[in-house]
Enzyme design. Structure first.
Site, PDB file in Angstrom:
ATOM      1  N   TRP A 325       0.833  -1.204   0.000  1.00 25.75           N
ATOM      2  CA  TRP A 325       0.000   0.000   0.000  1.00 25.75           C
ATOM      3  C   TRP A 325       0.865   1.250   0.000  1.00 25.75           C
ATOM      4  CZ3 TRP A 325      -0.377   4.143   3.353  1.00 25.75           C
ATOM      5  CH2 TRP A 325      -1.490   4.966   3.224  1.00 25.75           C
ATOM      6  N   HIS A 326       2.011   1.179   0.676  1.00 28.24           N
ATOM      7  CA  HIS A 326       2.853   2.359   0.808  1.00 28.24           C
ATOM      8  C   HIS A 326       3.570   2.728  -0.483  1.00 28.24           C
ATOM      9  CE1 HIS A 326       2.303   1.821   5.168  1.00 28.24           C
ATOM     10  NE2 HIS A 326       2.627   3.097   5.239  1.00 28.24           N
ATOM     11  N   GLY A 327       3.781   1.778  -1.361  1.00 25.44           N
ATOM     12  CA  GLY A 327       4.456   2.156  -2.591  1.00 25.44           C
ATOM     13  C   GLY A 327       4.797   0.978  -3.475  1.00 25.44           C
ATOM     14  N   PHE A 484       2.582   8.522  -1.083  1.00 29.40           N
ATOM     15  CA  PHE A 484       1.991   7.192  -0.921  1.00 29.40           C
ATOM     16  C   PHE A 484       0.508   7.204  -1.215  1.00 29.40           C
ATOM     17  CE2 PHE A 484       5.440   7.138   2.473  1.00 29.40           C
ATOM     18  CZ  PHE A 484       6.383   6.651   1.597  1.00 29.40           C
TER      19      PHE A 484
END
Length: 484
Positions: A325-327, A484
């Protein structure tokens, strides 16, 4: 538009005056103003993506109404799948298209079958990871019959686009925030002043702590091959406080700003660096995302009700998803896997639910056992942040290898980093205030331990002075979670 910009310093009081003193107690007009202001706030960055957030809003608004109007289980399931496909599809295209394409090409190249790569110059819309999760949870809750859909498009649009938390959270649930747009709101002086204090503390975290830590962290990470182990450890420490000061600072400003308009958002950080194990850390770090994955992924998978292998599988799934999800980078996936590895021993020993209610000692004292547990947890966190910050896996492994093999226990050469010692003193003071305020919702609440009002006001003035002295006046640095 950045919270730490002159634009926002003008925007906020104008919206505040219109909201309370021009529109008065006209609820629909207030909600409409929030929508217009939020779209202006978001469009200030790039107006082209206003259509994207409007489309996402309209899809889930209509899906919600349709879900409630039919009892046919197959049709309801199709409607939910439609919502998920559209939201995840948009997120996947803008955020992960090139990542999957690059890895697809690499896999075929590795097997001796090189193919032509056609990447796209895709701009990642700010906040898309946040508002898509927010709208998806709305549809899922209606599907589960835990929430009644709204037929007020303006209120729903305000819920999705609410400018304080639009681009970096907290990721609000419709069950908490949406009903607040139906309720008559009266100006509450004490709530507003409390909100201003939280905004002030958030600005201190961002401008004084995070932005100054970023300067040193960037220098050390970007030139890691030139430094010794102790300096690389210092760089990891600076990034540890950069990401906390930056992201929790944003959350504080968002929550405090919301209070100015009569809204209550969920707490997103609960002093995570005082945690005594990694399970506690993840109950205190980015709470809105952790609980989102818990409620919509972990529990549906079976949570902790299955056998040990199933529980371990579920833990890995949510941590890997959290990392992804963060990247779109393998470093984030490894960061998620590493945190899962930290978590598994606690699960196996049945200690993953310790410290559910407290933040270290309830009294002023701190036992040696608690202190050592905090240091150990903090050390694991610092190590994992190296993967989060590194440009790629090669950079992360090189950084760690050099850090542990080359003069780790020696004192860093602070002459290379003018101002670093001053910053460490500021971090120590920041942690002291957070420690004192750990039983409240944000650190500056700790000033309540100061008995005299004059002394508290002196502290506020010192914080404002620190922001003025240590802030970068030449440019406003974006919040780290915008990427993000």
């Amino acid at each position: 538009m950045l919270f730490n910009s002159l634009d926002f310093a003008v925007f906020l009081p104008v919206v505040f005056i219109l909201y309370w003193f021009v529109l008065g107690k006209n609820l629909k007009s207030q909600n409409l103003l929030i929508v217009v202001s939020s779209y202006l706030f978001y469009g200030w960055w790039d107006w082209r993506f206003l259509g994207l957030i409007a489309f996402s809003t309209l899809v889930d608004f209509l899906v919600g109404i349709q879900l409630a109007s039919t009892k046919d289980s197959a049709r309801r399931k199709c409607l939910l799948i439609l919502s998920l496909l559209i939201n995840i599809g948009l997120l996947g295209f803008f955020k992960y298209y090139n990542f999957f394409l690059d890895n697809f090409v690499d896999a075929f190249t590795f097997m001796g079958m090189p193919i032509k790569e056609n990447t796209l110059n895709i701009i990642l819309p700010v906040g898309i990871s946040f508002y898509t999760f927010q709208t998806m949870s709305y549809s899922i809750d209606i599907y589960r019959k835990k929430l009644e859909p709204t037929k007020d498009l303006v209120a729903f649009s305000a819920f999705v686009s609410f400018f304080p938390q639009l681009v970096a959270g907290p990721i609000e649930r419709a069950s908490n925030l949406l009903p607040q747009f139906y309720q008559k709101r009266n100006f509450d002086y004490s709530k507003a002043t409390d909100g201003l204090r939280q905004v002030l503390w958030g600005l201190f975290k961002k401008i004084v702590i995070a932005d100054n830590c970023a300067e040193f962290a960037n220098t050390i990470f970007n030139n890691s091959s030139q430094y010794e182990g102790s300096t690389l450890l210092l760089g990891a420490l600076f990034f540890t406080f950069q990401i906390y000061g930056d992201f929790s600072g944003y959350s504080d400003i968002a929550i405090g700003t919301s209070r100015l308009f009569g809204f209550s958002l969920m707490q997103n950080f609960a002093f995570p660096y005082f945690s005594r194990n990694m399970a506690e850390f993840w109950r205190r770090w980015h709470i809105s995302l952790s609980t989102w994955f818990r409620d919509y992924v972990y529990i549906p998978l079976g949570g902790s009700k299955g056998n040990t292998l199933q529980q371990i599988r579920n833990i890995f799934i949510i941590f890997l998803l959290s990392g992804f999800w963060h990247g779109a980078n393998w470093t984030f996936i490894v960061w998620g896997a590493l945190n899962a590895i930290y978590f598994i021993p606690l699960l196996l020993m049945g200690k993953n639910r310790k410290h559910l209610a407290t933040v270290a000692s309830d009294g002023e004292g701190l036992s040696l056992k608690e202190f050592l547990a905090m240091i150990g947890t903090f050390s694991l966190t610092v190590f994992s942040w190296i993967f989060f910050r590194a440009e790629n896996m090669a950079h992360a492994l090189s950084y760690i290898s050099r850090m542990f093999s080359n003069k780790l226990v020696q004192s860093p050469d602070f002459s290379q980093f003018p101002g670093a010692i001053t910053l460490l003193v500021l971090i120590a003071g920041f942690l002291w205030v957070e420690w004192k305020g750990r039983h409240g919702q944000f650190g500056i609440a700790g000033l309540k331990f100061i008995p005299r009002k004059a002394y508290r006001w002196s502290m506020y003035l010192l914080i404002i002075l620190a922001i003025d002295i240590f802030g970068n006046t030449s440019e406003q640095i974006e919040f780290i979670y915008f990427q993000f």
